[in-house]
Design an enzyme around this catalytic site. Structure first.
Site, PDB file in Angstrom:
ATOM      1  N   GLY A  40      40.420  37.530  29.114  1.00  0.00           N
ATOM      2  CA  GLY A  40      40.504  36.553  28.027  1.00  0.00           C
ATOM      3  C   GLY A  40      41.795  35.754  28.109  1.00  0.00           C
ATOM      4  CG  ASN A  42      44.032  36.532  33.460  1.00  0.00           C
ATOM      5  OD1 ASN A  42      45.191  36.682  33.091  1.00  0.00           O
ATOM      6  ND2 ASN A  42      43.399  37.432  34.201  1.00  0.00           N
ATOM      7  CG  ASN A 183      32.211  39.406  40.770  1.00  0.00           C
ATOM      8  OD1 ASN A 183      31.192  40.070  40.581  1.00  0.00           O
ATOM      9  ND2 ASN A 183      33.415  39.929  40.662  1.00  0.00           N
ATOM     10  CG  LEU A 217      29.243  33.501  46.653  1.00  0.00           C
ATOM     11  CD1 LEU A 217      28.419  32.682  47.638  1.00  0.00           C
ATOM     12  CD2 LEU A 217      28.552  34.839  46.389  1.00  0.00           C
ATOM     13  N   GLY A 218      34.098  34.225  46.084  1.00  0.00           N
ATOM     14  CA  GLY A 218      35.452  34.263  46.647  1.00  0.00           C
ATOM     15  C   GLY A 218      35.650  33.161  47.677  1.00  0.00           C
ATOM     16  CG  ASP A 248      39.768  35.811  34.540  1.00  0.00           C
ATOM     17  OD1 ASP A 248      38.590  36.017  34.218  1.00  0.00           O
ATOM     18  OD2 ASP A 248      40.595  36.727  34.719  1.00  0.00           O
ATOM     19  N   GLY A 283      50.327  37.370  40.382  1.00  0.00           N
ATOM     20  CA  GLY A 283      50.123  37.423  38.931  1.00  0.00           C
ATOM     21  C   GLY A 283      48.799  36.765  38.580  1.00  0.00           C
TER      22      GLY A 283
HETATM   23  O1  RIB Z   1      40.061  39.140  35.833  1.00  0.00           O
HETATM   24  C1  RIB Z   1      41.288  39.704  36.155  1.00  0.00           C
HETATM   25  C2  RIB Z   1      41.778  40.587  35.061  1.00  0.00           C
HETATM   26  O2  RIB Z   1      40.927  41.695  34.963  1.00  0.00           O
HETATM   27  C3  RIB Z   1      43.169  41.166  35.281  1.00  0.00           C
HETATM   28  O3  RIB Z   1      44.190  40.332  34.813  1.00  0.00           O
HETATM   29  C4  RIB Z   1      43.091  42.510  34.589  1.00  0.00           C
HETATM   30  O4  RIB Z   1      43.826  42.561  33.409  1.00  0.00           O
HETATM   31  C5  RIB Z   1      41.611  42.774  34.345  1.00  0.00           C
HETATM   32  O5  RIB Z   1      41.286  42.701  33.019  1.00  0.00           O
END
Ligand code: RIB
Length: 302
Positions: A40, A42, A183, A217-218, A248, A283
């Site tokens: 959320g 992110n 995904n 698919l990355g 995200d 990060g």
């Molecule tokens: O989608 C990535 C996130 O999944 C990470 O930041 C981690 O906190 C997990 O919730």
């Protein structure tokens, strides 16, 4: 351009390792960081950096991590009035391990995120009703997602659902989502067809009544199923150092571009650029690019 996000805030305790440890093995990490994450948070940070006015609904603890989240949201200009501080449970924690190629595996402890209540969501109803889109994932209780999606539906607001982490999706919630962005692992789980192609999986999910399904698919890009058919879109080639939060980043980019009325192929290109830039940095929330950066990146790759 307004977005509401109902979802998790997890502090990510990230270790960099050459491989997964075996059972019974201790493995030294070459790097360790503590950084704000949670799907959320992110998505909220990514959308805000892309220029959206964002309101976040969630729960954190009355601990240092909780305070750090409120600081982060404030710095990003995200409305945190609906982020409740839980008196009994600590802030959610995730423990991603990141491999040398940037790939990752994540263990997480939801903690306060699982104490989000329907009442918390209802208190944020005005933010959901005012949003051009509601973003949901599966790290908060299903009843909260359902309540949020129902508020959005009543107000005629579209819902974009990231069905992550992979688990069964309540049919009622699926029925309220216009955009589904799983995904490959999640698409396999939702369709129960792990050996089907992503195209077949996207098509199956689309037929359940979505406006659009995008299976990510990355580095292989993504497959989109919409009323116009099924298409595969490439990812941008970049040097990945940390893929935590890439999905995200993609969702937030897709949401922003869709609200802006971009055509699907353009929206996917924009979202792919947001995700591509995010994986070149460490990060999750911190790696999200700003709008100008994405536009420059797209210009360079034209
Ligand atoms: O989608 C990535 C996130 O999944 C990470 O930041 C981690 O906190 C997990 O919730």
């Amino acid at each position: 351009l307004r977005i509401a996000v109902v979802g998790a805030l997890n502090m990510d305790l990230v270790a960099r390792v050459p491989r997964r440890p075996e059972r019974g093995e201790s493995l030294a990490a070459s790097d360790f960081r503590v950084a704000p994450g949670g799907k959320g948070c992110n998505q909220a940070v990514a959308a805000a950096r892309l220029g959206a006015e964002v309101a976040m609904i969630g729960r954190v603890g009355v601990d240092d991590f909780g305070r750090q989240f409120l600081d982060t949201l404030a710095v990003e200009g995200i409305d945190s009035s609906f982020v409740v501080r839980d008196e009994e449970e600590g802030t959610g924690i995730a423990m991603p391990v990141v491999f040398d190629d940037g790939g990752n595996s994540i263990i997480y402890a939801p903690r306060a995120n699982l104490r989000l209540t329907v009442e918390d969501v209802e208190r944020g109803a005005a933010a959901i009703e005012a949003a051009d889109m509601l973003l949901l994932q599966l790290e908060v209780p299903p009843a909260c997602n359902l309540a949020a999606a129902s508020i959005a539906a009543r107000a005629g607001r579209p819902v974009m659902l990231t069905p992550a982490p992979a688990e069964d999706l309540p049919e009622e919630l699926a029925n309220l989502a216009a955009f589904l962005v799983p995904n490959q692992v999640e698409a396999a789980m939702l369709t129960r067809q792990p050996s089907a192609t992503p195209e077949e999986q996207a098509d199956m999910l689309y037929r359940e009544g979505m406006a659009a399904v995008l299976v990510t698919l990355g580095e292989q890009g993504c497959v989109a199923a919409t009323a116009e058919g099924i298409g595969r879109f490439p990812a941008f080639e970049v040097e990945a150092v940390d893929t935590v939060g890439a999905g995200d980043a993609f969702c937030a980019g897709l949401a922003v571009a869709t609200i802006e009325g971009r055509r699907l192929d353009e929206a996917v290109r924009f979202a792919s650029a947001v995700a591509a830039i995010s994986v070149t940095r460490r990060g999750a929330s911190q790696a999200m690019p700003g709008r100008a950066e994405v536009e420059t990146f797209l210009g360079e790759r034209a």
